[in-house]
Every structure is written in structure tokens, then in C-alpha cells.
Design a protein around this motif. Structure first.
Motif, short mmCIF file in Angstrom:
data_model
loop_
_atom_site.label_atom_id
_atom_site.label_comp_id
_atom_site.label_asym_id
_atom_site.label_seq_id
_atom_site.Cartn_x
_atom_site.Cartn_y
_atom_site.Cartn_z
N UNK A 88 0.79 -1.22 0.00
CA UNK A 88 0.00 0.00 0.00
C UNK A 88 0.83 1.28 0.00
N UNK A 89 2.14 1.17 0.20
CA UNK A 89 3.01 2.34 0.15
C UNK A 89 3.91 2.24 -1.08
N UNK A 90 4.13 3.34 -1.73
CA UNK A 90 4.91 3.36 -2.97
C UNK A 90 6.41 3.37 -2.64
N UNK A 91 6.91 2.20 -2.23
CA UNK A 91 8.32 2.09 -1.84
C UNK A 91 9.06 1.04 -2.67
N UNK A 92 8.48 0.66 -3.80
CA UNK A 92 9.07 -0.34 -4.69
C UNK A 92 9.39 -1.64 -3.93
N UNK A 93 10.68 -1.99 -3.82
CA UNK A 93 11.06 -3.28 -3.23
C UNK A 93 11.18 -3.25 -1.71
N UNK A 94 10.87 -2.11 -1.08
CA UNK A 94 10.95 -2.01 0.37
C UNK A 94 11.83 -0.87 0.82
N UNK A 95 12.10 -0.84 2.11
CA UNK A 95 12.89 0.24 2.69
C UNK A 95 14.38 -0.05 2.69
N UNK A 96 15.18 0.99 2.89
CA UNK A 96 16.63 0.86 3.00
C UNK A 96 17.16 2.07 3.77
N UNK A 97 18.47 2.22 3.79
CA UNK A 97 19.08 3.34 4.48
C UNK A 97 19.54 2.96 5.88
N UNK A 98 20.55 3.67 6.37
CA UNK A 98 21.09 3.37 7.70
C UNK A 98 20.03 3.55 8.79
N UNK A 99 19.06 4.43 8.54
CA UNK A 99 18.01 4.65 9.52
C UNK A 99 16.92 3.60 9.50
N UNK A 100 16.91 2.74 8.48
CA UNK A 100 15.85 1.74 8.37
C UNK A 100 15.98 0.69 9.47
N UNK A 101 17.08 -0.05 9.49
CA UNK A 101 17.24 -1.08 10.52
C UNK A 101 17.38 -0.45 11.90
N UNK A 102 17.98 0.76 11.97
CA UNK A 102 18.15 1.43 13.26
C UNK A 102 16.80 1.76 13.88
N UNK A 103 15.87 2.27 13.08
CA UNK A 103 14.57 2.64 13.62
C UNK A 103 13.71 1.42 13.90
N UNK A 104 13.77 0.38 13.07
CA UNK A 104 13.01 -0.84 13.34
C UNK A 104 13.52 -1.49 14.63
N UNK A 105 14.83 -1.51 14.81
CA UNK A 105 15.40 -2.05 16.04
C UNK A 105 14.85 -1.33 17.27
N UNK A 106 14.91 0.00 17.24
CA UNK A 106 14.57 0.78 18.43
C UNK A 106 13.08 1.01 18.60
N UNK A 107 12.30 0.89 17.52
CA UNK A 107 10.85 1.08 17.63
C UNK A 107 10.12 -0.23 17.87
N UNK A 108 10.67 -1.35 17.39
CA UNK A 108 9.93 -2.61 17.43
C UNK A 108 10.67 -3.75 18.12
N UNK A 109 11.92 -4.02 17.74
CA UNK A 109 12.62 -5.19 18.25
C UNK A 109 12.97 -5.07 19.73
N UNK A 110 13.63 -3.99 20.11
CA UNK A 110 14.04 -3.83 21.51
C UNK A 110 12.84 -3.71 22.45
N UNK A 111 11.78 -2.97 22.09
CA UNK A 111 10.60 -2.96 22.98
C UNK A 111 9.99 -4.35 23.16
N UNK A 112 9.96 -5.15 22.08
CA UNK A 112 9.40 -6.51 22.19
C UNK A 112 10.25 -7.38 23.11
N UNK A 113 11.57 -7.22 23.08
CA UNK A 113 12.44 -7.95 23.99
C UNK A 113 12.24 -7.47 25.43
N UNK A 114 12.11 -6.19 25.58
CA UNK A 114 11.93 -5.61 26.91
C UNK A 114 10.64 -6.08 27.56
#
Length: 341
Positions: free
Chosen positions: A271-297
Motif C-alpha cells: 500500500x506504500x509506494x516504496x518499490x522493493x521495500x525500505x533501505x538506508x542506515x536509519x531503516x534497521x536502526x529505527x526498526x530495532x529501536x521502535x519494534x525489536x528492543x521494545x518486544x524484547x523488553x
């Protein structure tokens, strides 16, 4: 007895360093994605009130770092070291962020692999007694990256289906030797691999071989299998790189059923016009800090492998016809200090 034990390319910690605080900040496209509610701060305007995209990225970083410090109840003066980077020439976004902050700084460039690189190094320094508190920080900005690596936005060029959308986002975490989790259990620093990909609009294919090799080396070093983890996160291979990663691992008799890619987690590719998906140094950094680490916590996840993947080209090497080398760094994370023993 030393706290760190090295086997092959993997460093394991007997007394695991902890991630004491973390924060994620994003822009307009991120505010429209599936993780929007999990970000600490989102902006509807990607200029962030600045006159240039490059200054906007520095402002994005500073907001993210300030939020992590606030959540960790510490001041900039309490940081022994900031390890950070971005995609701009000579890491200028991070350099300009740090000129406003009176703290020791080590600039990193691992392209989109920067967050795992920064967190892995921070964990090693914390475990070795070299720092009592370090910050790991990475960011990217879609408009700044497009202007630098491809064409200015005003050019209006059509994006290919294999292209990925550079995240306007930042992630920051504080790493300390002791404290409540999540914990960094191990780090595998990757080796540079080149699959002879020359298409600057196909980063996923360029990075997938490095991701596959780092996973295989970690498993060989530790005797662990991906199936022992709740999830294996890569960042950020997108649709093309994810498919290639699974093909490469299947050839090694490894079935990656619990794989999640940060480039396909940050955005909804249907539904978002991002072609093959996201990238950039901020991509994994933000997913880590917004989703992965909170789920572990919260205990929603117990054990996770987190890889950031990077394409190590520049606009000059691309114009010279060079292929695009890739690298992937891995960090093993757990909710509890004894997980995985």
C-alpha cells in the motif's frame, strides 16, 4: 577471566552488556507505515524546519539522541562515547550533530549496516570495561540520499521495481556493562563480499550474499541454528534481497523460516509506494529501536538475531563502473541475561 570470548568471527560475552535505553524517530513516510505507533517521534514534514535536507537529517539525529538520553535519565556529559554514522559524504550528518554535543565521538560508515556495527562495537567496549555508557546511533534521509547517490528529487526520474526507499529515520540506543535488559549476547562482525552487482537500484541483491555469509559464520562459530531464535532480522534486503538470501541459505541446507526484513517491516509494500521495500542506515536502526528492543523488553521476544546490511559503494565508484560490495554485521540479543546459555 575475560568477559569476552572469541570463536572465529564471533565475540560472545560471559556477562552480557545491556541496552539501557533506546529511541526511534521518523519522517512522513514512516508515519504512514505499519510501525508508526511504535515510534517515539514522527514528523509530517521532512525538512524538520531546516533549509536543507542535510541539516534536516542532523536535526532528526539530535532529536533521537536526546530522546534516548531522556529515557535513560542521563545527560550528554555522562556518555563516554558516541558511535554513529549516516549515509552522507564523510558522515557529515552525524558530525554536525555531534558539534552541538560535548561528548567523545567515533564516526562510523558501514552504509546501511551502521547500526549493528555501532551497537556491536559499543557492546565490546562496555564488556571490556572501556566505557560505562556508550550511545549507538544511525540515521538516513530519503531526500539527502537521493540527491547524493542518484538524482535530485526535482529531476523526476522513474524508480525501478528493484529500487528501495531510503528511510527518513534514526535510531539510538545506550549500551552499558550492567543493568536490566535487553542484552547483547554476542557480535559477529561481517566480511566484505561482492556478488558483482553493478545496478545502484538493486541494493538488496548486492547485500544478500554478505548477510548469508554472516549468518552462516555465526552459526558455525556458536553451534546455534536460526530455528533457536524467535526471529532473525535483516536490514534491509527488501523483496529482492530477501528472496536471494533464502536461496543462498537453502543451498547450505539452512531454512530461514523465522526471517523478518527491516525493509519490509518499516513499510507496507502493498500500500506504500516504496518499490522493493525500505533501505538506508536509519531503516534497521529505527526498526530495532521502535519494534525489536521494545518486544524484547516486554518479553514478547526472547532471543533475536539482528543483522544490518550495507552496500559499500559511493557515487564515484558507481560512475566508474565498479561493482557494489556488501557487508553485514550481526548482534545476538536476548530479553534475559541467561537466555541461550
Amino acid at each position: 577471566m575475560t568477559n569476552a570470548v572469541r570463536t572465529g568471527d564471533t565475540i560472545r560475552f560471559r556477562d552480557s552488556p545491556c541496552i539501557s535505553a533506546f529511541a526511534a524517530v521518523g519522517g512522513k513516510r514512516e508515519s504512514e507505515g505499519p510501525l508508526a505507533a511504535k515510534f517515539d517521534l514522527l514528523f509530517e514534514e521532512n525538512t524538520l524546519g531546516e533549509l536543507t535536507w542535510e541539516k534536516a537529517e542532523s536535526r532528526l539525529q539530535r532529536y533521537c539522541l536526546d530522546l534516548a538520553l531522556k529515557k535513560g535519565r542521563c545527560s550528554p556529559q555522562m556518555l563516554d562515547l558516541v558511535l554513529g554514522g549516516d549515509l552522507q559524504n564523510q558522515c557529515t550528518a552525524t558530525g554536525y550533530t555531534m558539534r552541538e554535543l560535548d561528548a567523545p565521538f567515533a564516526g562510523l560508515y558501514g552504509a546501511c549496516s551502521t547500526m549493528a556495527e555501532a551497537m556491536g562495537l559499543a557492546a565490546c567496549l562496555a564488556a571490556g570495561g572501556c566505557v560505562s555508557r556508550a550511545a549507538a546511533l544511525a540515521s538516513s534521509h530519503f531526500c539527502a540520499a537521493e540527491r547524493q547517490f542518484r538524482t535530485p528529487l526535482t529531476y523526476g526520474g522513474k524508480r525501478t521495481p528493484t529500487a528501495q526507499w531510503t528511510a527518513t529515520a534514526a535510531g539510538c540506543c545506550l549500551v552499558e556493562p550492567q543493568g536490566p535488559g535487553p542484552y547483547v549476547r554476542a557480535v559477529t562482525f561481517g566480511r566484505v563480499r561482492d556478488y558483482e552487482i553493478c545496478d545502484i537500484n538493486n541494493m538488496g541483491a548486492a547485500m544478500a550474499p554478505a548477510a548469508a555469509e554472516t549468518i552462516l559464520r555465526y552459526c558455525e562459530d556458536t553451534g546455534c541454528a536460526p530455528s533457536q531464535f524467535d526471529a532473525v532480522y535483516t536490514g534491509d534486503l527488501g523483496i529482492v534481497g530477501t528472496r536471494l538470501l533464502k536461496e543462498l541459505l537453502e543451498k547450505e541446507d539452512m531454512d530461514l523460516k523465522n526471517h523478518r526484513d527491516c525493509g519490509l517491516t518499516l513499510y507496507d509494500v502493498r500500500h506504500q509506494d516504496v518499490q522493493a521495500g525500505g533501505s538506508g542506515a536509519g531503516c534497521s536502526a529505527s526498526v530495532l529501536c521502535a519494534s525489536v528492543l521494545p518486544a524484547l523488553q516486554k518479553g514478547e521476544l526472547n532471543r533475536v538475531l539482528f543483522l544490518s546490511t550495507g552496500a559499500l559503494m559511493s557515487q564515484i565508484t558507481f560512475l566508474q563502473g565498479e561493482s557494489i560490495p556488501g557487508v553485514a554485521h550481526l548482534v545476538e540479543l536476548s530479553a534475559g541475561r541467561e537466555e541461550g546459555e
